[in-house]
Motif scaffolding. Structure first.
Motif, PDB file in Angstrom:
ATOM      1  N   LEU A  29      -1.377   8.025   8.221  1.00  0.00           N
ATOM      2  CA  LEU A  29       0.048   8.370   8.192  1.00  0.00           C
ATOM      3  C   LEU A  29       0.273   9.815   7.769  1.00  0.00           C
ATOM      4  CD1 LEU A  29       1.752   5.158   6.757  1.00  0.00           C
ATOM      5  CD2 LEU A  29       1.112   5.702   9.102  1.00  0.00           C
ATOM      6  N   SER A  30      -0.593  10.347   6.939  1.00  0.00           N
ATOM      7  CA  SER A  30      -0.400  11.721   6.463  1.00  0.00           C
ATOM      8  C   SER A  30      -0.595  12.747   7.577  1.00  0.00           C
ATOM      9  CB  SER A  30      -1.327  12.029   5.288  1.00  0.00           C
ATOM     10  OG  SER A  30      -2.671  12.125   5.741  1.00  0.00           O
ATOM     11  N   ASN A  38       3.781   2.959  -3.410  1.00  0.00           N
ATOM     12  CA  ASN A  38       3.545   3.926  -4.490  1.00  0.00           C
ATOM     13  C   ASN A  38       3.539   5.369  -4.008  1.00  0.00           C
ATOM     14  OD1 ASN A  38       3.255   1.871  -6.417  1.00  0.00           O
ATOM     15  ND2 ASN A  38       1.114   1.583  -5.846  1.00  0.00           N
ATOM     16  N   TYR A  39       3.858   5.582  -2.754  1.00  0.00           N
ATOM     17  CA  TYR A  39       3.776   6.918  -2.175  1.00  0.00           C
ATOM     18  C   TYR A  39       5.118   7.313  -1.563  1.00  0.00           C
ATOM     19  CZ  TYR A  39      -1.100   5.981  -3.044  1.00  0.00           C
ATOM     20  OH  TYR A  39      -2.276   5.653  -3.666  1.00  0.00           O
ATOM     21  N   GLU A  40       5.158   8.429  -0.903  1.00  0.00           N
ATOM     22  CA  GLU A  40       6.405   8.970  -0.354  1.00  0.00           C
ATOM     23  C   GLU A  40       6.795   8.309   0.971  1.00  0.00           C
ATOM     24  OE1 GLU A  40       8.438  11.459  -1.820  1.00  0.00           O
ATOM     25  OE2 GLU A  40       7.195  10.842  -3.508  1.00  0.00           O
ATOM     26  N   TYR A  41       6.867   6.992   0.962  1.00  0.00           N
ATOM     27  CA  TYR A  41       7.260   6.248   2.156  1.00  0.00           C
ATOM     28  C   TYR A  41       8.324   5.233   1.774  1.00  0.00           C
ATOM     29  CZ  TYR A  41       3.024   8.215   4.136  1.00  0.00           C
ATOM     30  OH  TYR A  41       2.065   9.086   4.568  1.00  0.00           O
ATOM     31  N   GLU A  79      -6.456   1.156   1.507  1.00  0.00           N
ATOM     32  CA  GLU A  79      -5.250   1.965   1.313  1.00  0.00           C
ATOM     33  C   GLU A  79      -5.458   3.413   1.753  1.00  0.00           C
ATOM     34  OE1 GLU A  79      -3.115   3.269  -2.694  1.00  0.00           O
ATOM     35  OE2 GLU A  79      -2.811   1.142  -2.285  1.00  0.00           O
ATOM     36  N   GLU A  80      -6.606   4.009   1.408  1.00  0.00           N
ATOM     37  CA  GLU A  80      -6.827   5.423   1.752  1.00  0.00           C
ATOM     38  C   GLU A  80      -6.919   5.655   3.260  1.00  0.00           C
ATOM     39  OE1 GLU A  80     -10.787   3.818   0.068  1.00  0.00           O
ATOM     40  OE2 GLU A  80      -8.703   3.765  -0.548  1.00  0.00           O
ATOM     41  N   MET A  93       0.820  -1.213   0.000  1.00  0.00           N
ATOM     42  CA  MET A  93       0.000   0.000   0.000  1.00  0.00           C
ATOM     43  C   MET A  93       0.857   1.267   0.000  1.00  0.00           C
ATOM     44  SD  MET A  93      -3.130  -0.824   2.584  1.00  0.00           S
ATOM     45  CE  MET A  93      -4.456  -1.940   2.156  1.00  0.00           C
ATOM     46  N   LEU A  94       1.970   1.225   0.713  1.00  0.00           N
ATOM     47  CA  LEU A  94       2.808   2.421   0.855  1.00  0.00           C
ATOM     48  C   LEU A  94       3.832   2.581  -0.266  1.00  0.00           C
ATOM     49  CD1 LEU A  94       3.488   2.381   4.689  1.00  0.00           C
ATOM     50  CD2 LEU A  94       1.765   3.688   3.429  1.00  0.00           C
ATOM     51  N   THR A 142       4.119   1.425  12.188  1.00  0.00           N
ATOM     52  CA  THR A 142       2.773   0.857  12.229  1.00  0.00           C
ATOM     53  C   THR A 142       2.880  -0.363  13.132  1.00  0.00           C
ATOM     54  OG1 THR A 142       3.059  -0.592  10.292  1.00  0.00           O
ATOM     55  CG2 THR A 142       2.229   1.640   9.885  1.00  0.00           C
ATOM     56  N   LEU A 177      -3.181   5.590   4.388  1.00  0.00           N
ATOM     57  CA  LEU A 177      -2.519   6.823   3.948  1.00  0.00           C
ATOM     58  C   LEU A 177      -3.022   8.027   4.724  1.00  0.00           C
ATOM     59  CD1 LEU A 177      -2.523   6.138   0.116  1.00  0.00           C
ATOM     60  CD2 LEU A 177      -0.537   6.113   1.633  1.00  0.00           C
TER      61      LEU A 177
END
Length: 117
Positions: free
Chosen positions: A114-115, A23-26, A107-108, A20-21, A51, A111
């Motif tokens: 964490l955001s 594809n993002y800034e993690y 996923e949302e 899940m993470l 987590t 995210l």
């Protein structure tokens, strides 16, 4: 890029969070399958975010959270638990968890949690 340590006794859940993470800034800097390993990895890796599953062998997520907060009172730990563990979630917030996610989650939701950190 935020550095993340994923802690869960279920390999499937660690893989799910990692996917899940990804594809993002993690950046996933490590994984642990119990609370004792989580504390050791936290010391070794100094992640920005953890987590943390609640129910695990050897040392549960609440105990690991408390130990990590002693090492770093500013640690960002998001608890991950199954339905029906509301009392444990409240305990985790008292001990300094920055948020919580209830399994199963999309996923949302992950995210979003964490955001906020």
């Amino acid at each position: 890029m935020k550095r993340v340590l994923i802690v869960d006794d279920a390999a499937f859940m660690r893989m799910t969070i990692k996917n899940m993470l990804s594809n993002y800034e993690y950046e996933i800097v490590g994984e642990a399958e119990n609370g004792l390993e989580a504390v050791e990895k936290y010391k070794e890796l100094s992640p920005d975010i953890v987590t943390m599953d609640i129910t695990m062998p050897e040392l549960d997520g609440i105990q690991a959270l408390r130990m990590i907060k002693k090492l770093n009172p500013g640690a960002s730990v998001v608890m991950v638990s199954a339905l029906g563990q509301e009392a444990k979630m409240k305990e985790a917030i008292i001990y300094g968890a920055k948020g919580f996610i209830v399994k199963p989650f999309k996923e949302e939701i992950l995210l979003g949690a964490l955001s906020k950190l």
